[in-house]
Structure formats: C-alpha cells, structure tokens
Design a protein around this motif. Structure first.
Motif, PDB file in Angstrom:
ATOM      1  N   ILE A 802       0.829  -1.212   0.000  1.00 25.23           N
ATOM      2  CA  ILE A 802       0.000   0.000   0.000  1.00 25.23           C
ATOM      3  C   ILE A 802       0.858   1.255   0.000  1.00 25.23           C
ATOM      4  O   ILE A 802       0.617   2.186  -0.790  1.00 25.23           O
ATOM      5  N   ASN A 803       1.861   1.322   0.871  1.00 24.61           N
ATOM      6  CA  ASN A 803       2.688   2.525   0.929  1.00 24.61           C
ATOM      7  C   ASN A 803       3.469   2.757  -0.375  1.00 24.61           C
ATOM      8  O   ASN A 803       3.435   3.872  -0.916  1.00 24.61           O
ATOM      9  N   PRO A 804       4.159   1.757  -0.919  1.00 27.02           N
ATOM     10  CA  PRO A 804       4.862   2.009  -2.195  1.00 27.02           C
ATOM     11  C   PRO A 804       3.928   2.383  -3.332  1.00 27.02           C
ATOM     12  O   PRO A 804       4.266   3.231  -4.162  1.00 27.02           O
ATOM     13  N   GLN A 805       2.743   1.747  -3.388  1.00 25.01           N
ATOM     14  CA  GLN A 805       1.817   2.058  -4.479  1.00 25.01           C
ATOM     15  C   GLN A 805       1.126   3.396  -4.277  1.00 25.01           C
ATOM     16  O   GLN A 805       0.725   4.039  -5.248  1.00 25.01           O
ATOM     17  N   SER A 806       0.961   3.837  -3.028  1.00 26.46           N
ATOM     18  CA  SER A 806       0.305   5.117  -2.765  1.00 26.46           C
ATOM     19  C   SER A 806       1.270   6.281  -2.929  1.00 26.46           C
ATOM     20  O   SER A 806       0.947   7.299  -3.548  1.00 26.46           O
ATOM     21  N   PHE A 807       2.463   6.147  -2.356  1.00 24.96           N
ATOM     22  CA  PHE A 807       3.391   7.273  -2.297  1.00 24.96           C
ATOM     23  C   PHE A 807       4.702   7.040  -3.045  1.00 24.96           C
ATOM     24  O   PHE A 807       5.450   7.988  -3.264  1.00 24.96           O
ATOM     25  N   GLY A 808       4.992   5.788  -3.387  1.00 25.84           N
ATOM     26  CA  GLY A 808       6.236   5.506  -4.098  1.00 25.84           C
ATOM     27  C   GLY A 808       7.446   5.398  -3.203  1.00 25.84           C
ATOM     28  O   GLY A 808       8.581   5.442  -3.682  1.00 25.84           O
TER      29      GLY A 808
END
Length: 854
Positions: A802-808
């Motif tokens: 979730i974090n990588p896909q939301s904020f990179g």
C-alpha cells in the motif's frame, strides 16, 4: 404479518428495554465509526473543494490556457493577438508572499491585466466608486484586496502593506477593495490582486507570466482555435484545459486522503462486529423463544425480519449519534488534515470547511449498510434454529463447532487470495488490490476466531488450573465452551489491535527511515530560505544571494537548490529540482537506492548531462538507471538519461534532479528556492548563521536555520501527519475492548443458571468472579496473539504494497518491541477490567433459584 410486532417485542425490543446498557454498546460502536467516517470525509472533501474553488476563481470563464516550461514570455503574447477577433485573452502572474505586519500570514499575489481580464475573471470593485478614485488602480505598486481581508488586517484605501516576496522586503499600497467573489475567492480570500508587472517584479519573474487564459466568443469552435494556437505557439509553450490546475493540486494529496478514509472505515468495521455480536447474542439467548415461535407456526422470514430490524434500529440510533459526534469531530479532523496538506503537499494551501451535509449523508449510508450487513448473518442463523434441539442448553455453540473445519478451509482460501492480490499492481494510481488483501486478512481472522478460541482454551487449561486452581479450570471451560460468541469478541479486538500494531510498526519504520534519509541527505551545515510565514517557507530567493553567501567569512561552499513544477513529455506534472553537482560530489547527499556513492554518481552525471530521479518518480513511471526520460523545456521536449534513483520523501509525485548549470541552460531560470551552506572547518553553525544575517539580513528577507533545526522540523511534520491515524486506532481499540465486556455480560446472563448450580455445590462468589475475570483475560490474550499475526500481515501489506503504491516510498521495516509491548499490556489490562461487571453478575447468581429450575 399481523403478528410481527408481537414477535419483534418478544425477541428484540422487550429484552432491549430490560437491559438497555447492553443494547447501547453496539449503538456506540456504530456511532464511533460513523463519526470517524463523517469527520474524515468532511475534511477530505474540504481539501478537494478548496483546491477546486481556488482554481475556478483563477480560471474564470476561460476555455483554454496557454502555459510554458518556464512560464509564458511576454514577447510570445504577440502571437495570440488574433484571439481578439474571436474572443479575448488575459495573462496572469501568481505566487505567494508573507505579510510582514507581525501576523506571518501567507497570502496569494495575483497579477492581472485589469483591462482585458474582466472578460475572463470576475472582479467586483466595492471601493473606490468614483472614476477619479479608480485612477490610482493603475499605479505601480498598488493592490486590491477583498473586503473581509481588509477588515481582518485593519486596511483601508491608501494603507501600505509590508510584504516579504521573492526573498526581499516590499510594500504595496491598497488602491481598492473587492467583493468576496470571483478572483477574490482564490486562496480562501487571502489574496492581493495587482497588475501583471507589479506582481512579476515582486515575485522575481520579470519578462514572463505564469499562464494566459483564453475565452472564446459564443459559437466559436474551440477545436479550431486549439489547432490554430498549437500551430502558432513556439516550442516550450502548450495548451491545457482550465481545470488542469485543480486536478493537479487535488491529486497531490489524494493518496493521503484515500488512506485516511480507509482508516476511518476500519473504525466502522469494528462497530460492525459489535453489531454482529449484539444480534448474535440476541439469537443465542433467545433460542428457546425462537424455537417456541417456530413450533407455533412463525415463519423463517418473520424471525429473520425481527433480528434484521434490530440491526436496522442499532444502525439508525448509532448513525444519529455518530452524526452529532462527527460534526464535533470534524473541526479537529479538518485542522489536522489541513495542517498536513499545507505542510507536505501545498505549503500555501488555504483549506476552509466545506458543507457538512454530503459527508453526513455518505457516513449515514455507510453506517446503515454496515449495520444491516452485520445483522444479516446472525439473523439468517436465527431462521435455522430447530424447534426441538434448541431447547437444550449449548446447542447453538455445538452447531457452530460442527462447521469449524469448513471455516478453516475458507480462511485458508481468503489468505491465499490476499497473497495473490498483494502481488497485483495499483489500479488508476490507487492500491485497491492492497486494501482488498487487507479485507481478506480480516475475513480470514473472523473465520478462524472460533477455532482460535477452542485452541486458546485448550492450551490455557493446564497453566490456569495449576496457577489459579478451580477458577482457572472453570475459566478455560467457560471460554472454550462458547467459541461462537467469544469468537466475535476476539475478532473485533484482534482486528482493531492488529491494525494498531501494524500502524505502530509502520509509523516507527517510516519515522526511522525518514530520519535516516534526512541525516544522509541534508549534508549542509545551514539552510537559507526566503522569509517564513506561519509554518511555511514561501517564495524564492534572487540569484545574487549565491554570491553574497559565498563572500561571507567561514563559508566553504554554497549549494543553490531550485525546486519548481515541471512537466514530462506527456504533459504529466512532476517536480524539477536543480543542485550544484560540484558541491554534491564533494559533500554528498541524495542517497541512491542501489547503494552507490552519490558523490561519484553526481560528478559523472554533471559531466555527461545526466539526471537523477526520485524513488516515487521511478515507481510511478517505471524507470530506472540507464533509462531515458523526456521533459518539457522552453526549447521543447528534451530527453535525458537517468544516472540513478535516489531516496526522497519530500514529495510523492516524483522529482527529476539535475545539475544547476544544466538547468540554467535549459530553463533560463537563475532564481534559488533555498541554499545549503557548508561551513569551513573550525566555524560553528551558529556563528556562521550570525555572520550571514549580519551580512545579508539588511538586503534580503532570510530565514537561516541549522541542519539540526531543519531535521527537527521534518520530524515534527511527520508526527503531525500521523496524529489523526493514532486517534482513530485508539478509538477502534477502545470500542473493541468494550465488545469484550458485552460478550462476557451476555455469557454471564445466559449462564446464570449454571453459576447458580455451582454456588449450590460449594463454589464461592470469589471463585466464580475470578473465573469470569480469567475468561476476560483469556479473551484478551487470544485476541492479542491473533492481533500479532494479523498485525504482521497488515504491516507487510502496508509497507510492501500500500505505501509504495500510494506514495512511491520504500521503507526499511523497524519493529518497536517496547511500544508494541506497552500497547499489548494496556489492552490486556483493559480486557481484565472488562470482566469486572460480568464477574459481579455471575457471582450474584441465586443457587436456590437455580435448584428450583433444575
């Protein structure tokens, strides 16, 4: 169904009137969830509406907008003169300044063409009203302000407003007052409207404007004019729709707002389990009444309807209470979300509260649907109660135990699907598969909870009996004897606590990673920026600041950093940054993901004309070392080779970093956003700070801070960003712990006869009370153990998907054992306390009444 009111009274309303406290607990759960959803939805909608309203105020009636990689040069306006035959056009310069009147308020500065702008943007002049008075409007250095702004700052026509803009001090003279409509509503009404040349001079953009808005006459073909403009516009200029600015601004914070909505939904999910628990308890306690009614000919539909109406009533009452709470909570949520948006995404954003109505409607719909869904399963179970076996005690749990293998298989399928979804990519920029995987983990937890109750009771039997004797043995049997009811309580607490564990681990991991990033990125000893407003640094610095800083005694190097909005070859917004790679190759900074020495990479990139890209940019556009990227420049689209990907938490839309010399050659922009200053050996940062202020403080409006202060500010912004999440998690856990009390009270009431028989055969009140307290503690222990497993899964999904896909951003996992232990200890203590009231009810069972019933 003439008899339905009697059925409802016998099964639902009558027991609720006799035990109102138990009936209120699920209402509280729904109310808390609805309040959280309403408050967060309102805050997020306020952000979106504020961005949209400000953009619409600036766009006005425009049909097309001309923009450029470095703005629109004034000499390019001649190529637009043909538009006067088919409509009109008006240039605009926009920026921000800080009021130097002691308030530190950040205001928007808008430079317009008073003559041509009236065809595009609405400006209603309130004062002066006479033609003679309006002559001063065209005077250089004059400005118009909205009436509310003037009242708040005690301004009148002729008043002088001190400002800090473009890194220097300036003054504007108030020449007129505007009605709060049209252009005056930009930035929430905190705006100074002046002419194009005054604004360009203030903001250091002489010779260019930020955009040119085009409005066409009725009947004129927009497509034909678009084609003509595209043919006439020189390289480096292009067209975009009027609403593009609002979309870009709103998109910056959408991942943050999306995740907040997900957390609010989690709080409501805990309330759903409380509703399911309440209706399930109603079914369990009134099996005999259900069986009697079924034997007398009552239909399954009537039984189902009675308990579904109970869920509806709980949802309605919880929704009403939640809307009231949400209205009160919305102010705090709006303040927190607006603070995060202004600190992280748009430093000069002015977020005002939107209408609460849409948020209330959305929260009410979600609350009612959640309550009905939660009640549907136990209501359906009530229809399957057989008339004869239901008279025997314990038949409900026996029936559910027969399905434990099936539930375990279903849980395994849910976990397998969660693993598959965790490998999927985002959909339209959102991690929908990741959140679906979280929902599947919750589903698996709910399916496994009855089995976990049985396993926990079996594992605890001998230790409890050895330590506590008869009360321990009784506690394990009480706990394991009701896997259905206790399973719901375990699920609610484990879900809330598991997400709390996950958020603790996620926030600690991100904070540690951000702290390491700041320590490795900020290599300078001091940072020089433009004048500061309340919590925000706005504006740029003039180019001559670099020479001034280099001449200060004790300075060994200056790294002028430039940060601005840019566009790739496809017109997608990103951040373009430039730094002096000579300083970077000497001092270091911008740590690379592949572990290479950033100093050597920066030196090689400077020599070859290559660029570095941030991790969010690399993830968003799937580029890496050696790939080519395309950027729009004043000379047209240019291609650049990527020398490396560096870790960056400053923004989540992506940054392209290039050497300052290359940037100046391409964009003809010499201004500075901030400057890193390196001290000579033996020169302290504080001493150098004083030298800089004494040398440049009279000429420029500067904010000079040490790297230690800047690191502290970054971490303060980080902590403030997650404050809302912490509050939502604490609320969810508190409501879930209350669910344990509800389950145990129901258990004590249902088993009153059994407790009475135990009293009759010699069990003391203290033994029975102790057994119930140990059952409560055992519930908390099993839920905590389940929460650790669920929390590990949630953490993996948050940090890895979730974090990588939301904020990179990629984050190095950190497990804060101490904080997790404290949270678990608090929950276990609260679980034990939740058994006090049920323990008192159980201990008060009448042995004589139990014997008489037997």
């Amino acid at each position: 169904m003439k008899g339905f009111p009697l059925i409802f009274r016998a099964l639902v309303s009558g027991p609720a009137r006799r035990r109102p406290i138990r009936a209120l607990l699920p209402v509280l759960g729904v109310a808390v969830g609805v309040a959280a959803v309403a408050a967060i939805h309102h805050a997020n909608r306020s952000v979106t509406e504020s961005f949209r309203e400000s953009a619409q105020a600036i766009a006005g009636k425009s049909d097309l907008v001309v923009v450029g990689a470095r703005g629109v040069p004034l000499e390019s306006l001649e190529s637009l003169s043909f538009l006067w035959r088919v409509g009109s056009f008006a240039p605009l310069v926009s920026g921000n300044a800080v009021l130097a009147d002691g308030s530190g308020e950040v205001v928007a500065v808008l430079g317009t063409d008073y003559g041509g702008d009236s065809q595009i943007r609405e400006m209603r002049l309130v004062s002066p009203a006479t033609p003679a008075g309006r002559i001063a409007l065209s005077s250089p250095g004059s400005a118009l302000v909205p009436v509310p702004f003037a009242k708040r700052h005690a301004l009148a026509i002729g008043s002088r407003v001190p400002l800090v803009a473009g890194g220097v001090r300036a003054e504007l003279t108030i020449a007129g007052l505007l009605e709060l409509s049209g252009l005056a509503r930009a930035s929430g009404g905190d705006v100074l409207v002046t002419d194009v040349f005054t604004a360009a001079r203030l903001l250091g953009r002489a010779g260019t404007v930020d955009r040119v808005d085009v409005a066409l006459d009725p009947g004129v073909s927009r497509d034909a004019i678009r084609e003509e403009l595209e043919r006439r516009l020189p390289p480096g200029l292009w067209l975009e729709p009027p609403g593009r600015t609002a979309q870009t601004a709103g998109r910056m914070a959408r991942a943050f707002r999306f995740n907040l909505n997900a957390l609010a939904t989690l709080t409501l999910a805990v309330g759903m389990f409380l509703v399911a628990n309440a209706v399930s308890v109603s079914v369990l306690r009134r099996r005999a009444e259900i069986a009697t009614l079924r034997a007398l000919g009552t239909s399954r539909a009537a039984i189902f309807g009675a308990f579904l109406v109970e869920g509806f009533a709980v949802g309605a009452a919880g929704t009403v209470a939640g809307e009231i709470g949400g209205l009160a909570l919305s102010r705090a949520a709006l303040s927190a979300v607006a603070g995060t948006v202004s600190s992280v995404y748009s430093r000069t954003a002015k977020i005002s509260g939107a209408d609460f109505g849409p948020a209330a409607v959305a929260a009410a719909a979600v609350g009612m649907v959640a309550a009905l869904l939660a009640a549907a399963l136990p209501a359906a179970e009530a229809t399957r109660v057989p008339p004869s076996p239901a008279m025997r005690p314990g038949s409900a749990d026996a029936a559910r135990q027969l399905r434990l293998p099936r539930r375990t298989i279903a849980a395994g399928v849910a976990i397998a699907l969660a693993v598959v979804l965790s490998l999927a990519g985002p959909i339209n920029g959102f991690p929908y598969p990741g959140f679906a995987a979280v929902a599947l983990v919750v589903t698996a937890l709910a399916l496994l909870s009855p089995a976990l109750v049985r396993i926990g009771a079996s594992a605890a039997r001998r230790p409890l009996e050895k330590i506590f004797g008869a009360p321990g043995r009784l506690a394990s049997r009480l706990f394991g004897g009701s896997p259905a009811r206790n399973g719901i309580a375990v699920t609610a607490l484990a879900m809330a606590l598991g997400m709390t564990f996950a958020m603790i681990a996620t926030i600690a991991s991100m904070r540690t990673t951000v702290r390491t990033w700041v320590e490795t990125t900020l290599a300078a000893d001091l940072w020089v920026r433009g004048g500061a407003g309340r919590g925000a640094i706005v504006g740029d610095l003039p180019p001559e600041i670099v020479g001034v800083l280099e001449s200060v005694p004790g300075v060994s190097g200056v790294d002028p950093l430039r940060i601005r909005e840019g566009f790739d070859g496809a017109g997608r917004a990103l951040t373009i940054a430039s730094s002096d790679f000579r300083v970077l190759s000497r001092a270091g900074g911008s740590p690379l993901l592949d572990g290479r020495d950033s100093r050597r990479v920066a030196d090689a990139a400077r020599r070859s004309g290559e660029v570095l890209v941030s991790e969010p940019y690399a993830r968003r556009y799937a580029v890496g070392r050696g790939d080519a990227i395309r950027l729009r420049t004043p000379e047209g689209v240019r291609s650049f080779r990527v020398a490396g990907v560096y870790r960056d938490f400053s923004n989540d839309r992506g940054t392209v970093l290039m050497d300052r010399a290359l940037y100046r050659d391409l964009f003809h922009d010499v201004r500075v956003t901030s400057a890193g200053v390196l001290a000579r050996p033996g020169t302290s940062a504080e001493a150098l700070r004083r030298y800089i202020l004494s040398r440049a403080g009279d000429r420029f409006a500067l904010d000079v801070i040490t790297t230690r202060e800047l690191r502290r500010q970054v971490l303060q912004i980080f902590d403030r960003t997650f404050a809302v999440a912490n509050v939502l998690e604490a609320i969810a856990v508190a409501v879930a712990v209350a669910g344990i009390a509800n389950a145990l009270i129901a258990s004590a009431v249902e088993r009153r006869r059994s407790f009475g028989l135990l009293r009759a055969v010699g069990a003391s009140r203290s033994q029975i009370r102790g057994a119930v307290l140990l059952e409560a503690l055992l519930t908390g222990i099993v839920a905590t153990a389940a929460a650790l497993a669920a929390g590990a899964a949630f953490t993996a999904l948050l940090l890895g998907v979730i974090n990588p896909q939301s904020f990179g951003w990629s984050v190095v996992p950190t497990i804060p054992v101490g904080r997790l232990a404290v949270a678990a200890g608090i929950v276990l203590g609260a679980s034990l306390a939740a058994g006090l009231v049920p323990g008192g009810i159980a201990a008060a069972a009448d042995p004589a009444a139990a014997l008489a019933e037997e």
